[in-house]
Design a protein around this motif. Sequence first.
Motif, PDB file in Angstrom:
ATOM      1  N   THR A  19      68.308  74.576   6.483  1.00  0.00           N
ATOM      2  CA  THR A  19      69.418  75.280   5.825  1.00  0.00           C
ATOM      3  C   THR A  19      70.584  75.444   6.787  1.00  0.00           C
ATOM      4  N   SER A  20      70.297  75.872   8.002  1.00  0.00           N
ATOM      5  CA  SER A  20      71.349  76.035   9.009  1.00  0.00           C
ATOM      6  C   SER A  20      71.966  74.700   9.393  1.00  0.00           C
ATOM      7  N   LEU A  21      71.150  73.680   9.522  1.00  0.00           N
ATOM      8  CA  LEU A  21      71.671  72.364   9.884  1.00  0.00           C
ATOM      9  C   LEU A  21      72.487  71.748   8.749  1.00  0.00           C
ATOM     10  N   THR A  22      72.109  71.997   7.511  1.00  0.00           N
ATOM     11  CA  THR A  22      72.910  71.523   6.379  1.00  0.00           C
ATOM     12  C   THR A  22      74.270  72.212   6.388  1.00  0.00           C
ATOM     13  N   ALA A  23      74.269  73.495   6.676  1.00  0.00           N
ATOM     14  CA  ALA A  23      75.543  74.215   6.792  1.00  0.00           C
ATOM     15  C   ALA A  23      76.376  73.621   7.927  1.00  0.00           C
ATOM     16  N   ALA A  24      75.727  73.275   9.037  1.00  0.00           N
ATOM     17  CA  ALA A  24      76.440  72.650  10.154  1.00  0.00           C
ATOM     18  C   ALA A  24      77.015  71.297   9.739  1.00  0.00           C
ATOM     19  N   CYS A  25      76.287  70.555   8.909  1.00  0.00           N
ATOM     20  CA  CYS A  25      76.800  69.277   8.387  1.00  0.00           C
ATOM     21  C   CYS A  25      78.089  69.485   7.602  1.00  0.00           C
ATOM     22  N   ILE A  26      78.095  70.502   6.777  1.00  0.00           N
ATOM     23  CA  ILE A  26      79.274  70.786   5.946  1.00  0.00           C
ATOM     24  C   ILE A  26      80.454  71.192   6.815  1.00  0.00           C
ATOM     25  N   VAL A  27      80.203  72.081   7.773  1.00  0.00           N
ATOM     26  CA  VAL A  27      81.273  72.544   8.666  1.00  0.00           C
ATOM     27  C   VAL A  27      81.799  71.394   9.519  1.00  0.00           C
ATOM     28  N   ALA A  28      80.906  70.559  10.038  1.00  0.00           N
ATOM     29  CA  ALA A  28      81.330  69.428  10.872  1.00  0.00           C
ATOM     30  C   ALA A  28      82.246  68.499  10.086  1.00  0.00           C
ATOM     31  N   ALA A  29      81.869  68.199   8.854  1.00  0.00           N
ATOM     32  CA  ALA A  29      82.707  67.321   8.031  1.00  0.00           C
ATOM     33  C   ALA A  29      84.062  67.958   7.746  1.00  0.00           C
ATOM     34  N   GLN A  30      84.085  69.253   7.507  1.00  0.00           N
ATOM     35  CA  GLN A  30      85.346  69.939   7.237  1.00  0.00           C
ATOM     36  C   GLN A  30      86.248  69.961   8.474  1.00  0.00           C
ATOM     37  N   LEU A  31      85.636  70.126   9.644  1.00  0.00           N
ATOM     38  CA  LEU A  31      86.424  70.134  10.881  1.00  0.00           C
ATOM     39  C   LEU A  31      87.075  68.781  11.147  1.00  0.00           C
ATOM     40  N   VAL A  32      86.467  67.720  10.689  1.00  0.00           N
ATOM     41  CA  VAL A  32      87.052  66.387  10.821  1.00  0.00           C
ATOM     42  C   VAL A  32      88.051  66.132   9.692  1.00  0.00           C
ATOM     43  N   MET A  33      87.728  66.582   8.495  1.00  0.00           N
ATOM     44  CA  MET A  33      88.545  66.305   7.321  1.00  0.00           C
ATOM     45  C   MET A  33      89.969  66.843   7.443  1.00  0.00           C
ATOM     46  N   VAL A  34      90.131  68.043   7.922  1.00  0.00           N
ATOM     47  CA  VAL A  34      91.457  68.667   7.964  1.00  0.00           C
ATOM     48  C   VAL A  34      92.437  67.869   8.831  1.00  0.00           C
ATOM     49  N   PRO A  35      92.106  67.549  10.087  1.00  0.00           N
ATOM     50  CA  PRO A  35      93.073  66.761  10.855  1.00  0.00           C
ATOM     51  C   PRO A  35      93.296  65.354  10.291  1.00  0.00           C
ATOM     52  N   VAL A  36      92.257  64.765   9.702  1.00  0.00           N
ATOM     53  CA  VAL A  36      92.425  63.440   9.095  1.00  0.00           C
ATOM     54  C   VAL A  36      93.398  63.528   7.918  1.00  0.00           C
ATOM     55  N   ALA A  37      93.231  64.540   7.071  1.00  0.00           N
ATOM     56  CA  ALA A  37      94.136  64.711   5.926  1.00  0.00           C
ATOM     57  C   ALA A  37      95.568  64.949   6.392  1.00  0.00           C
ATOM     58  N   ILE A  38      95.742  65.705   7.447  1.00  0.00           N
ATOM     59  CA  ILE A  38      97.086  65.943   7.992  1.00  0.00           C
ATOM     60  C   ILE A  38      97.678  64.627   8.492  1.00  0.00           C
ATOM     61  N   TYR A  67      72.875  56.582   9.388  1.00  0.00           N
ATOM     62  CA  TYR A  67      71.785  57.517   9.091  1.00  0.00           C
ATOM     63  C   TYR A  67      70.407  56.897   9.318  1.00  0.00           C
ATOM     64  N   THR A  68      70.310  55.595   9.231  1.00  0.00           N
ATOM     65  CA  THR A  68      69.006  54.937   9.362  1.00  0.00           C
ATOM     66  C   THR A  68      68.545  54.817  10.807  1.00  0.00           C
ATOM     67  N   LEU A  69      69.420  55.077  11.754  1.00  0.00           N
ATOM     68  CA  LEU A  69      69.083  54.856  13.162  1.00  0.00           C
ATOM     69  C   LEU A  69      68.229  55.951  13.779  1.00  0.00           C
ATOM     70  N   SER A  70      68.296  57.165  13.226  1.00  0.00           N
ATOM     71  CA  SER A  70      67.521  58.265  13.802  1.00  0.00           C
ATOM     72  C   SER A  70      67.394  59.385  12.778  1.00  0.00           C
ATOM     73  N   ASP A  71      66.314  60.138  12.878  1.00  0.00           N
ATOM     74  CA  ASP A  71      66.197  61.334  12.053  1.00  0.00           C
ATOM     75  C   ASP A  71      66.316  62.600  12.913  1.00  0.00           C
ATOM     76  N   ASP A  72      66.840  62.423  14.129  1.00  0.00           N
ATOM     77  CA  ASP A  72      67.120  63.568  14.988  1.00  0.00           C
ATOM     78  C   ASP A  72      68.158  64.458  14.296  1.00  0.00           C
ATOM     79  N   PRO A  73      67.914  65.740  14.209  1.00  0.00           N
ATOM     80  CA  PRO A  73      68.826  66.624  13.477  1.00  0.00           C
ATOM     81  C   PRO A  73      70.262  66.607  14.000  1.00  0.00           C
ATOM     82  N   TYR A  74      70.432  66.511  15.301  1.00  0.00           N
ATOM     83  CA  TYR A  74      71.781  66.515  15.862  1.00  0.00           C
ATOM     84  C   TYR A  74      72.499  65.195  15.561  1.00  0.00           C
TER      85      TYR A  74
END
Length: 170
Positions: A19-38, A67-74
């Motif tokens: 659950t925490s890592l899924t939230a981190a996935c969402i936040v990570a994508a948002q942190l990249v999305m904003v500067p890309v959109a700008i 995604y196929t290269l590793s199932d490491d959470p990070y």
Amino acid sequence: MLTSVSQLLARTVGKDQATSLTAACIVAAQLVMVPVAIFVGRHAERLGTKPLFLVAFGFLAARGALYTLSDDPYWLVGVQALDGVGAGIFGALFPVVIADLTEGSGRFNVSQGAVATTQGLGAALSATLAGSIIVWAGYSANFLTLAAIAGAGFLLYLVTMPETKKRARG
């Protein structure tokens, strides 16, 4: 792909940490999305919409393959951050392309609604397809299938979609 990543995380690290890592996935994508959109908003007229859309499709396909290269959470969280590139480009440019294509027709709103509906249907079908593939062939097959679909989108856009924006001179 995020739904599949979330399921994979639950399988590899357990539900509580997933659950925490899924939230981190969402936040990570948002942190990249904003500067890309700008960036896209500032440079779309000069670069054109077509090359930028192709970059978005390319990142989407690459993400599925990575995604196929590793199932490491990070690793999975890091790869999910690449979703921000595609989301930033698609989010910033869809209204621009629709406006370019419908200019003077009075059909901007209905066209934007049709695109949003199509995106929603695609998301629902994607999740259904992904779940079926995971059960039948596993996570790697699922991610590669979704990457192939993004690759097909890349090729379809490359071949059939004209540049909609006249590039600024200077």
